[in-house]
Write a protein that holds these residues in place. Structure first.
Motif, PDB file in Angstrom:
ATOM      1  N   PRO A 157       0.794  -1.235   0.000  1.00 14.40           N
ATOM      2  CA  PRO A 157       0.000   0.000   0.000  1.00 14.40           C
ATOM      3  C   PRO A 157       0.827   1.286   0.000  1.00 14.40           C
ATOM      4  N   GLN A 158       2.104   1.175   0.293  1.00 16.74           N
ATOM      5  CA  GLN A 158       2.919   2.399   0.337  1.00 16.74           C
ATOM      6  C   GLN A 158       3.840   2.503  -0.873  1.00 16.74           C
ATOM      7  N   LEU A 159       3.581   1.663  -1.865  1.00 16.23           N
ATOM      8  CA  LEU A 159       4.516   1.547  -2.989  1.00 16.23           C
ATOM      9  C   LEU A 159       4.728   2.853  -3.743  1.00 16.23           C
ATOM     10  N   MET A 160       3.686   3.679  -3.799  1.00 18.85           N
ATOM     11  CA  MET A 160       3.785   4.863  -4.647  1.00 18.85           C
ATOM     12  C   MET A 160       4.366   6.077  -3.915  1.00 18.85           C
ATOM     13  N   ASN A 161       4.772   5.876  -2.647  1.00 17.14           N
ATOM     14  CA  ASN A 161       5.363   6.982  -1.900  1.00 17.14           C
ATOM     15  C   ASN A 161       6.520   7.599  -2.680  1.00 17.14           C
ATOM     16  N   GLY A 162       6.537   8.919  -2.706  1.00 17.76           N
ATOM     17  CA  GLY A 162       7.663   9.607  -3.333  1.00 17.76           C
ATOM     18  C   GLY A 162       7.448   9.922  -4.792  1.00 17.76           C
ATOM     19  N   LEU A 163       6.423   9.386  -5.398  1.00 17.45           N
ATOM     20  CA  LEU A 163       6.158   9.710  -6.806  1.00 17.45           C
ATOM     21  C   LEU A 163       5.445  11.068  -6.902  1.00 17.45           C
ATOM     22  N   ASP A 164       5.550  11.683  -8.038  1.00 19.68           N
ATOM     23  CA  ASP A 164       4.906  12.967  -8.305  1.00 19.68           C
ATOM     24  C   ASP A 164       3.376  12.798  -8.199  1.00 19.68           C
ATOM     25  N   PRO A 165       2.743  13.477  -7.212  1.00 15.94           N
ATOM     26  CA  PRO A 165       1.300  13.272  -7.014  1.00 15.94           C
ATOM     27  C   PRO A 165       0.474  13.607  -8.249  1.00 15.94           C
TER      28      PRO A 165
ATOM     29  N   LEU B 134      -5.004   5.687  -0.578  1.00 19.21           N
ATOM     30  CA  LEU B 134      -5.287   6.362  -1.853  1.00 19.21           C
ATOM     31  C   LEU B 134      -4.068   6.292  -2.761  1.00 19.21           C
ATOM     32  N   HIS B 135      -4.246   5.693  -3.940  1.00 19.21           N
ATOM     33  CA  HIS B 135      -3.186   5.686  -4.955  1.00 19.21           C
ATOM     34  C   HIS B 135      -1.852   5.211  -4.388  1.00 19.21           C
ATOM     35  N   GLY B 136      -1.889   4.176  -3.587  1.00 22.04           N
ATOM     36  CA  GLY B 136      -0.631   3.653  -3.070  1.00 22.04           C
ATOM     37  C   GLY B 136      -0.035   4.449  -1.922  1.00 22.04           C
ATOM     38  N   HIS B 137      -0.804   5.324  -1.329  1.00 18.29           N
ATOM     39  CA  HIS B 137      -0.389   6.043  -0.128  1.00 18.29           C
ATOM     40  C   HIS B 137      -1.414   5.807   0.971  1.00 18.29           C
ATOM     41  N   ILE B 138      -1.005   6.025   2.209  1.00 20.23           N
ATOM     42  CA  ILE B 138      -1.965   5.987   3.313  1.00 20.23           C
ATOM     43  C   ILE B 138      -1.999   7.381   3.933  1.00 20.23           C
ATOM     44  N   ILE B 139      -3.184   7.972   3.895  1.00 20.28           N
ATOM     45  CA  ILE B 139      -3.328   9.367   4.324  1.00 20.28           C
ATOM     46  C   ILE B 139      -3.947   9.398   5.714  1.00 20.28           C
ATOM     47  N   HIS B 140      -3.235  10.048   6.624  1.00 21.80           N
ATOM     48  CA  HIS B 140      -3.714  10.190   8.001  1.00 21.80           C
ATOM     49  C   HIS B 140      -4.122  11.642   8.248  1.00 21.80           C
ATOM     50  N   GLY B 141      -5.022  11.827   9.218  1.00 26.34           N
ATOM     51  CA  GLY B 141      -5.358  13.173   9.693  1.00 26.34           C
ATOM     52  C   GLY B 141      -6.034  14.051   8.652  1.00 26.34           C
ATOM     53  N   LEU B 142      -6.827  13.454   7.808  1.00 26.07           N
ATOM     54  CA  LEU B 142      -7.472  14.222   6.738  1.00 26.07           C
ATOM     55  C   LEU B 142      -8.589  15.102   7.291  1.00 26.07           C
ATOM     56  N   GLU B 143      -8.573  16.372   6.932  1.00 21.49           N
ATOM     57  CA  GLU B 143      -9.657  17.306   7.258  1.00 21.49           C
ATOM     58  C   GLU B 143     -10.040  18.054   6.002  1.00 21.49           C
ATOM     59  N   VAL B 144     -11.340  18.120   5.753  1.00 18.95           N
ATOM     60  CA  VAL B 144     -11.820  18.769   4.524  1.00 18.95           C
ATOM     61  C   VAL B 144     -12.925  19.733   4.885  1.00 18.95           C
ATOM     62  N   SER B 145     -12.871  20.941   4.308  1.00 17.35           N
ATOM     63  CA  SER B 145     -13.983  21.874   4.511  1.00 17.35           C
ATOM     64  C   SER B 145     -14.694  22.121   3.184  1.00 17.35           C
ATOM     65  N   PHE B 146     -16.001  22.317   3.299  1.00 20.17           N
ATOM     66  CA  PHE B 146     -16.860  22.490   2.125  1.00 20.17           C
ATOM     67  C   PHE B 146     -17.626  23.803   2.229  1.00 20.17           C
TER      68      PHE B 146
END
Lengths: 388, 388
Positions: A88-96, A248-260
Motif C-alpha cells: 500500500p505504500q509503494l507509490m510513496n515519493g512519486l509525483d502526485p 489512496l493511490h498507493g499512499h496511506i493518508i492520516h489526519g485528513l480534514e476537509v472543509s466544504f
C-alpha cells in the motif's frame, strides 16, 4: 455475484490473490460461466509508468480495455474486483500529479456509467496479503487478517449466505425508513466535524444489493453494512475530520480534514503531505471536489465489531459512516438511467471519473437527519441506530 | 526488441515472472513506450476452464484479446512472450481433446498471420522459475538454471549485444550458403530416424532476426541459434525420433516418434500416453499434421554447449535440429505477404493455427542437403557444421 450460466466474468486482482482467483474461476466455470477473464494488476508495472511514461499518455485508455468493458456492458457480464493492496505504500515519493493522472480516464468513466446504468453485475471483495496484514497489524500476520476478514464477512455463521440475506434485509428496512422520512439533509457532529450534507430531493436510500437491468440481484460489496444515497452536490457545508486512515493511490493518508462551502471542497489538510494527494484527486475534474455519496453505518456492523482499522476502503467504509468525493450513484435517482445529463445535473447529481470514500463516523460522531422544516431527528448516537 | 519511442509493448508471462516484467516495463517506459500491457497467464485458471467450461466455449477468442492484437498489428506494436512454465505438468490427467481445444483459435490465427506479415515485432524469451528448474534438474535450483540461461543467452560476454550481433551475422552467412545451394530436400539419419523433408522451391533460409514491414529489426527468439526454412508441406517422408522431451500443453512428452507419408503424419508414438496429446494436436486442423518448419542447429550453439535438456522449446530447439508441425513461416517465401492463399497453397506452404517444434537433431544424427539431381551434401556430422 449470483452468476448466471453463460455470463462472462471479469476478475481483477493482484498477483498475490491467485489462490482466491483459482477458486473463483473454479466455481464460475462449474456454474457455467462462458469465460473467466483475469486481470492481474501489477502495481510495480504501474509505478514504472508513473515514473517514466510520456506525460500525455498517462491517462490513456487502451482500446482493448474498452473492448472488454463494452463486451461486459453489452452482454450482461460480471466483474469481481479484489482489493487488499499487497504494497500500500509503494507509490510513496512519486509525483502526485502524475500519480493522479495515471489512470485510464475513459475506461473509468465508462465503467462508472455502466454501474449507474446497472448494465454490469459487479462486486468488490478483498483478499488478505502479507503487505496488507503488515499495514494493519505492523507485522505480516496474514492468518490474523484472514480471521478478521472471515468475521467481517460472516463466514463464522452456520450459513453465511443466509446470514447475509438477513443482514441485507435489515439494512433495506433502514433505507425504507429513511426514504419515508424524506430528510432534507444529514448532519455529522463530532471532534473536528460539523458537516451538513444536503440530500437530493427525489433520491432513495440504498443498500449494497443491486439489481441489474437484466433482473439479476447481487451484492456490490462483500462485506456490506451501509445504507447510502447520492447527495445534492451543491449543498454540503462545513468541515469534517476523517476518522480512519485513507488508502489512496498507493499512499496511506492520516489526519485528513476537509472543509466544504456550496458543496465544493474549499480546504484540505492532512499529515505528511497527504493533503497534496487529495488536492490532486479533487483536481481530476469538476465533480471530484464535490460529494457523490453519503452513507450511514452503525456499530452492529461486523466490520466495526472487529475493532480493526483495515486501512482498506471496502472494510473501513463498512465500519463507519462515510462520504465519497466524486461520482454519484445513479441507482439512487428514480429512473436515473433514463434521465439526460442536463436533468441529472439540475437535480444536483454529481458526475466525475473518481469516487473516493473516506470515513467520518464513529462512536463520538452524532448523526442527525434534518427535516425540511428544520427539525432534527437522531439517526446515530454512540454508533447505535436510533431511527425506527 | 529494438523498441521504438511511442510503441505499445505487450508482455505475456507467468505471475512468477514478475521481477523480470518489472525490469522490462522500466526499460520500455524509459525508452518512450506509449504503453506496456502485461498479461499474466495463470495456468491454474486455464486448468479450471479445461476441466469445467462448456465444450462449445473452449476455443473462443475474447473480442478484447482480438482488439489488443489488432491494435498491435495496426500500430506496429511489439510483443515479448516469456516462457519458463512454473508448473509444466499441471495439465496431467485432463482430457487431451478438451486441452487441445482450449485455446483462442481466432486470436492465435490472427497472431500467426501478423507474424507472417511482419506487422508485429515479437520475441520469445524465458525466465527461470522454481518449477522449471525442478523439471530440468529434479530440484528447484533456480540459481543453477539462471546460470545456464545466462550462458545460453551469452550474458557472460563482455558485450552481450555485440556477441549476439556477431552470432546472428554468422548464422545469416549459413542461411545465405544454403540459399545459394538451393537444396531440394534435407535428410536426417540417426537412431530411429530416416526422414526426408522436401523443401519449397522458392523459399529462403532464415535466421531469428526479423525485420518488420515498418523497417525495425529484432530477434524473434533469445537465444537463437538456428537457420530455418518453411518446407513443402506435401513432401516429407519417413520416420523421425525426437531427441529431447517435448513440453506440450502442460505435459512433458518423452519418446516421441512420428512417421510421415506424402507430407502428412501417419503414425505417432510416445511414452505414457503422450502420443494421444500429439494426435489431438495434429487433429486441430489440416495443417497441424504437416510440417511448417525445418531448422538446423550445430554444436557451437550456446544452448547445446550447456549440455542441459531444458524441457523448454525455446531453449531445446536452439540446441538441436528440429521440425515443427503446423504453421509455416511466411517470411521465408519471397514476397509471401503479398501472395494470395491459393498461391501460397500451390507453393506447398502450410497453414495452421498451431506451430509446435520438436527436436530431432544431435551428435548421432547426420544431416544432408539433397540436390535436385540427387547428390547428397553433408550439412551436419557429429553436430559440426559442414557446409562452406
Amino acid at each position: 455475484m449470483n452468476l448466471d450460466q453463460g455470463q462472462v466474468l471479469h476478475v481483477v486482482g493482484y498477483p498475490e490473490h491467485r489462490p482466491l482467483v483459482w477458486e473463483i474461476a473454479r466455481i464460475a466455470y462449474e456454474r457455467g460461466a462462458a469465460y473467466v477473464e483475469v486481470t492481474f494488476d501489477d502495481p510495480r508495472v504501474r509505478r514504472e509508468r508513473v515514473r517514466s511514461a510520456q506525460e500525455d499518455t498517462l491517462d490513456w485508455s487502451p482500446p482493448w480495455t474498452l473492448a472488454l468493458l463494452d463486451y461486459l456492458i453489452e452482454n450482461g457480464g460480471a466483474q469481481i474486483a479484489i482489493g487488499g493492496d499487497p504494497e500500500p505504500q509503494l507509490m510513496n515519493g512519486l509525483d502526485p500529479a502524475r500519480l493522479a493522472k495515471a489512470r485510464p480516464r475513459a475506461a473509468r468513466a465508462r465503467f462508472l456509467q455502466a454501474q449507474g446504468d446497472r448494465k454490469i453485475a459487479w462486486t468488490i471483495i478483498a483478499c488478505p496479503t502479507d503487505g496488507w496484514a503488515e499495514t494493519v497489524f505492523g507485522e505480516p500476520d496474514v492468518d490474523r487478517l484472514w480471521d478478521a476478514v472471515a468475521l467481517a464477512a460472516r463466514l463464522d455463521e452456520p450459513d453465511p449466505v443466509a446470514a447475509w440475506r438477513e443482514r441485507v434485509d435489515s439494512l433495506r428496512e433502514r433505507a425504507t425508513m429513511l426514504d419515508e422520512r424524506g430528510f432534507d439533509a444529514v448532519r455529522f457532529r463530532g471532534p473536528g466535524t460539523e458537516l451538513l450534507v444536503g440530500l437530493m430531493q427525489s433520491a432513495h436510500w440504498l443498500t449494497g444489493e443491486v439489481e441489474t437491468t437484466s433482473g439479476r440481484k447481487h451484492l456490490s460489496n462483500m462485506p456490506t453494512e451501509e445504507v447510502f444515497t447520492t447527495p445534492d452536490r451543491r449543498r454540503t457545508e462545513g468541515v469534517v475530520r476523517s476518522t480512519a486512515p485513507l488508502a489512496l493511490h498507493g499512499h496511506i493518508i492520516h489526519g485528513l480534514e476537509v472543509s466544504f462551502a456550496g458543496g465544493q471542497v474549499r480546504e484540505v489538510r492532512a499529515d505528511d503531505g497527504g493533503g497534496e494527494l487529495v488536492r490532486e484527486l479533487i483536481a481530476t475534474d469538476a465533480g471530484a471536489a464535490r460529494l457523490g455519496e453519503v452513507a450511514l453505518v452503525d456499530g452492529t456492523s461486523r466490520v466495526a465489531r472487529t475493532g480493526i482499522v483495515f486501512v482498506n476502503t471496502l472494510f473501513d467504509e463498512n465500519a463507519a459512516c462515510h462520504i465519497a468525493l466524486g461520482q454519484g450513484t445513479l441507482e439512487a435517482v428514480p429512473d436515473g438511467e433514463t434521465l439526460a445529463d442536463a436533468a441529472l445535473d439540475a437535480l444536483g447529481f454529481n458526475d466525475s471519473v473518481v469516487h473516493t470514500d473516506f470515513m467520518i463516523g464513529g462512536p463520538n460522531v452524532e448523526v442527525d437527519g434534518i427535516e425540511r422544516g428544520g427539525a432534527e431527528v437522531p439517526l446515530l448516537r454512540g454508533d447505535e441506530w436510533q431511527l425506527s
